[in-house]
Design a protein around this motif. Structure first.
Motif, PDB file in Angstrom:
ATOM      1  N   ARG A  64       0.809  -1.215   0.000  1.00 26.10           N
ATOM      2  CA  ARG A  64       0.000   0.000   0.000  1.00 26.10           C
ATOM      3  C   ARG A  64       0.849   1.275   0.000  1.00 26.10           C
ATOM      4  N   HIS A  65       2.156   1.110   0.098  1.00 26.00           N
ATOM      5  CA  HIS A  65       3.076   2.238   0.061  1.00 26.00           C
ATOM      6  C   HIS A  65       4.157   1.956  -0.973  1.00 26.00           C
ATOM      7  N   LEU A  66       4.920   2.973  -1.300  1.00 22.22           N
ATOM      8  CA  LEU A  66       5.989   2.804  -2.276  1.00 22.22           C
ATOM      9  C   LEU A  66       7.077   1.864  -1.767  1.00 22.22           C
ATOM     10  N   PHE A  67       7.418   2.009  -0.479  1.00 13.59           N
ATOM     11  CA  PHE A  67       8.512   1.173   0.031  1.00 13.59           C
ATOM     12  C   PHE A  67       8.309   0.895   1.520  1.00 13.59           C
ATOM     13  N   LYS A  68       7.290   0.119   1.824  1.00 18.84           N
ATOM     14  CA  LYS A  68       7.068  -0.314   3.203  1.00 18.84           C
ATOM     15  C   LYS A  68       6.706  -1.789   3.283  1.00 18.84           C
ATOM     16  N   GLU A  69       5.936  -2.285   2.322  1.00 19.97           N
ATOM     17  CA  GLU A  69       5.424  -3.650   2.410  1.00 19.97           C
ATOM     18  C   GLU A  69       5.864  -4.494   1.223  1.00 19.97           C
ATOM     19  N   LYS A  70       5.908  -5.797   1.471  1.00 23.56           N
ATOM     20  CA  LYS A  70       6.098  -6.792   0.420  1.00 23.56           C
ATOM     21  C   LYS A  70       4.754  -7.464   0.141  1.00 23.56           C
ATOM     22  N   LEU A  71       4.712  -8.217  -0.936  1.00 29.44           N
ATOM     23  CA  LEU A  71       3.499  -8.940  -1.297  1.00 29.44           C
ATOM     24  C   LEU A  71       3.101  -9.885  -0.167  1.00 29.44           C
ATOM     25  N   ALA A  72       1.829  -9.868   0.209  1.00 33.80           N
ATOM     26  CA  ALA A  72       1.347 -10.711   1.303  1.00 33.80           C
ATOM     27  C   ALA A  72       1.590 -12.185   0.984  1.00 33.80           C
ATOM     28  N   ASN A  73       1.893 -12.960   2.007  1.00 39.71           N
ATOM     29  CA  ASN A  73       2.193 -14.386   1.820  1.00 39.71           C
ATOM     30  C   ASN A  73       1.032 -15.147   1.189  1.00 39.71           C
ATOM     31  N   ASN A  74      -0.196 -14.726   1.499  1.00 38.07           N
ATOM     32  CA  ASN A  74      -1.365 -15.443   0.978  1.00 38.07           C
ATOM     33  C   ASN A  74      -1.876 -14.868  -0.341  1.00 38.07           C
ATOM     34  N   ALA A  75      -1.140 -13.932  -0.916  1.00 36.64           N
ATOM     35  CA  ALA A  75      -1.533 -13.335  -2.198  1.00 36.64           C
ATOM     36  C   ALA A  75      -0.855 -14.108  -3.323  1.00 36.64           C
ATOM     37  N   LYS A  76      -1.585 -14.986  -3.946  1.00 30.61           N
ATOM     38  CA  LYS A  76      -1.007 -15.827  -4.999  1.00 30.61           C
ATOM     39  C   LYS A  76      -0.936 -15.066  -6.315  1.00 30.61           C
ATOM     40  N   THR A  77       0.157 -15.255  -7.050  1.00 33.95           N
ATOM     41  CA  THR A  77       0.311 -14.599  -8.345  1.00 33.95           C
ATOM     42  C   THR A  77      -0.039 -15.561  -9.479  1.00 33.95           C
ATOM     43  N   ILE A  78      -0.390 -14.970 -10.628  1.00 33.04           N
ATOM     44  CA  ILE A  78      -0.670 -15.812 -11.792  1.00 33.04           C
ATOM     45  C   ILE A  78       0.596 -16.532 -12.242  1.00 33.04           C
ATOM     46  N   THR A  79       1.769 -15.956 -11.958  1.00 31.12           N
ATOM     47  CA  THR A  79       3.022 -16.630 -12.309  1.00 31.12           C
ATOM     48  C   THR A  79       3.128 -17.970 -11.602  1.00 31.12           C
ATOM     49  N   GLU A  80       2.773 -17.994 -10.329  1.00 28.82           N
ATOM     50  CA  GLU A  80       2.824 -19.248  -9.569  1.00 28.82           C
ATOM     51  C   GLU A  80       1.884 -20.289 -10.165  1.00 28.82           C
ATOM     52  N   GLU A  81       0.724 -19.841 -10.618  1.00 27.91           N
ATOM     53  CA  GLU A  81      -0.230 -20.775 -11.229  1.00 27.91           C
ATOM     54  C   GLU A  81       0.309 -21.311 -12.546  1.00 27.91           C
ATOM     55  N   LEU A  82       0.884 -20.429 -13.372  1.00 27.22           N
ATOM     56  CA  LEU A  82       1.422 -20.869 -14.663  1.00 27.22           C
ATOM     57  C   LEU A  82       2.629 -21.780 -14.480  1.00 27.22           C
ATOM     58  N   LYS A  83       3.434 -21.494 -13.468  1.00 19.70           N
ATOM     59  CA  LYS A  83       4.569 -22.364 -13.190  1.00 19.70           C
ATOM     60  C   LYS A  83       4.090 -23.765 -12.800  1.00 19.70           C
ATOM     61  N   LYS A  84       2.996 -23.802 -12.030  1.00 14.81           N
ATOM     62  CA  LYS A  84       2.412 -25.089 -11.653  1.00 14.81           C
ATOM     63  C   LYS A  84       1.930 -25.851 -12.883  1.00 14.81           C
ATOM     64  N   MET A  85       1.563 -25.091 -13.935  1.00 13.59           N
ATOM     65  CA  MET A  85       1.108 -25.695 -15.190  1.00 13.59           C
ATOM     66  C   MET A  85       2.282 -25.991 -16.123  1.00 13.59           C
ATOM     67  N   SER A  86       3.508 -25.930 -15.605  1.00 12.89           N
ATOM     68  CA  SER A  86       4.742 -26.259 -16.333  1.00 12.89           C
ATOM     69  C   SER A  86       5.140 -25.219 -17.374  1.00 12.89           C
ATOM     70  N   TYR A  87       4.664 -23.992 -17.232  1.00 12.07           N
ATOM     71  CA  TYR A  87       5.137 -22.913 -18.095  1.00 12.07           C
ATOM     72  C   TYR A  87       6.586 -22.580 -17.748  1.00 12.07           C
ATOM     73  N   GLN A  88       7.365 -22.203 -18.777  1.00 10.43           N
ATOM     74  CA  GLN A  88       8.671 -21.599 -18.566  1.00 10.43           C
ATOM     75  C   GLN A  88       8.422 -20.111 -18.287  1.00 10.43           C
ATOM     76  N   THR A  89       8.977 -19.594 -17.205  1.00 13.43           N
ATOM     77  CA  THR A  89       8.591 -18.246 -16.767  1.00 13.43           C
ATOM     78  C   THR A  89       9.808 -17.339 -16.636  1.00 13.43           C
ATOM     79  N   GLY A  90       9.715 -16.157 -17.252  1.00 12.71           N
ATOM     80  CA  GLY A  90      10.816 -15.203 -17.187  1.00 12.71           C
ATOM     81  C   GLY A  90      10.311 -13.781 -17.131  1.00 12.71           C
TER      82      GLY A  90
END
Length: 375
Positions: A64-90
């Protein structure tokens, strides 16, 4: 399954991108769907990108700020889903706001966030001055060089997800070469557009164009201190705290680029209904025909709107940058307030100044530049 290419045009205003001046963007618009009224959740790079990658609003993904927080642990990204589907990710990213520190690298096999130090030798990640940060970037030619090298290194029998991020349109507006544009800001947009067009040509040469879903967006726009009619930043226009973006929630920073190309979509079509960047992630999974029970999106798939259905999608935006700026400057601009906004029916904008009695309400039909506060 199809490949996925996401292109982030950092700091590019929608009205400038859609002006017809930029060949790469125009080529993509001819072959895809343009969303003419797309609203960002925040006028800051890390917050807005977190929304795009997770399909969550800031109050759920945690940044919620420019430089205070990191992505919440329970916030899943679409990258993680695509990686699970065996996508090569860069990913090839270009500024401090996309640094691994924020945890955007989740699910990526390769995450290139290298950028130079500031001129004084300090780490750009450690400053919350958006202008000073903007001097530390990876320029468009290097982005495309490294993206091309990554693409060439892939196994051809597996799908890929590539995320490329252009930061050239951010201040200080000093494009190394002139590829067009009416002013210094537009020349920066034209500079990155030139290299975007080169990369699209490469996709076609490698015969990947037809089998790749492309999503091109900007995270927020830019207030140019009077260069455009709706600008409000700077001393003369009444907002000395606004240095391009971060403090205000008007359309010059909140209305952004969104273009999608996919074999399912009608080429050259335009969507006038209001949509949000929070809708990007669920739409991508829909286009890629990926069903997942691991997500609880704040956004929705835009496929029904693309097919002609009429939706009313209220668009939420927020900024907590004013408090961060006040803290970092020892109280300078102390009158600036954190803000939230809601934009309704592509017509009405309601802005609340938090911890204050000040409110703003605009009817965007007679007042598109948001200059007549009805309150």
């Amino acid at each position: 399954m199809k490949n996925l290419l996401m292109i982030s045009l950092d700091t590019v205003r929608a009205d400038v991108a859609y002006s017809g001046k930029f060949p790469g963007i125009e080529e993509l618009r001819r072959e895809g769907v343009t969303f003419l009224n797309t609203i960002s959740s925040s006028p800051l790079t890390p917050i807005s990108h977190a929304t795009v990658l997770t399909g969550l609003q800031p109050y759920h993904h945690g940044i919620r700020h420019l430089f205070k927080e990191k992505l919440a642990n329970n916030a899943k990204t679409i990258t993680e889903e695509l990686k699970k589907m065996s996508y090569q990710t860069g990913a090839i990213v270009s500024c401090p706001g996309m640094n691994k520190w924020y945890d955007f690298c989740r699910g990526f096999d390769h995450y290139d966030d290298e950028i130079p130090l500031l001129a004084d030798g300090t780490d750009p990640l450690q400053t919350i001055d958006v202008k000073k940060r903007g001097t530390a970037l990876k320029r468009a030619p290097l982005v495309i060089e490294r993206a091309s090298a990554w693409l060439d290194s892939l196994k051809t029998d597996k799908q890929f997800f590539l995320f490329i991020h252009f930061f050239d349109a951010h201040w200080p507006y000093e494009a190394p070469e002139n590829f067009g544009g009416a002013n210094n800001y537009e020349r920066e947009v034209a500079y990155s557009d030139h290299f975007l067009a080169k990369f699209m040509k490469k996709l076609k040469e490698k015969k990947l164009w037809d089998e790749t879903t492309i999503v091109c967006f900007s995270d927020h726009g830019e207030d140019l201190n009077g260069l455009y009619s709706n600008d409000k930043g700077g001393e003369v226009l009444g907002h000395p705290e606004e240095f391009g973006h971060g403090n205000l929630l008007y359309d010059q920073t909140q209305k952004v680029v969104l273009i999608m190309k996919d074999s399912k979509l009608q080429e050259g079509s335009q969507i006038v209904e209001q949509v949000r960047l929070v809708d990007v992630a669920p739409t991508i999974l829909d286009l890629l025909e990926i069903e997942s029970k691991d997500f609880c999106f704040d956004g929705v798939s835009l496929s029904p709107i693309i097919a002609g259905e009429k939706f009313n999608l209220p668009a939420y935006s927020e900024t907590y940058y004013p408090e961060e700026q006040i803290e970092a400057t020892g109280g300078k601009f102390k009158e600036a307030k954190n803000k939230t906004a809601i934009r309704i029916n592509n017509r009405y904008k309601y802005i609340v100044h938090l911890a204050s009695e000040e409110k703003e309400f605009y009817d965007l039909i007679p007042d598109p530049d948001e200059k007549n506060n009805i309150f």
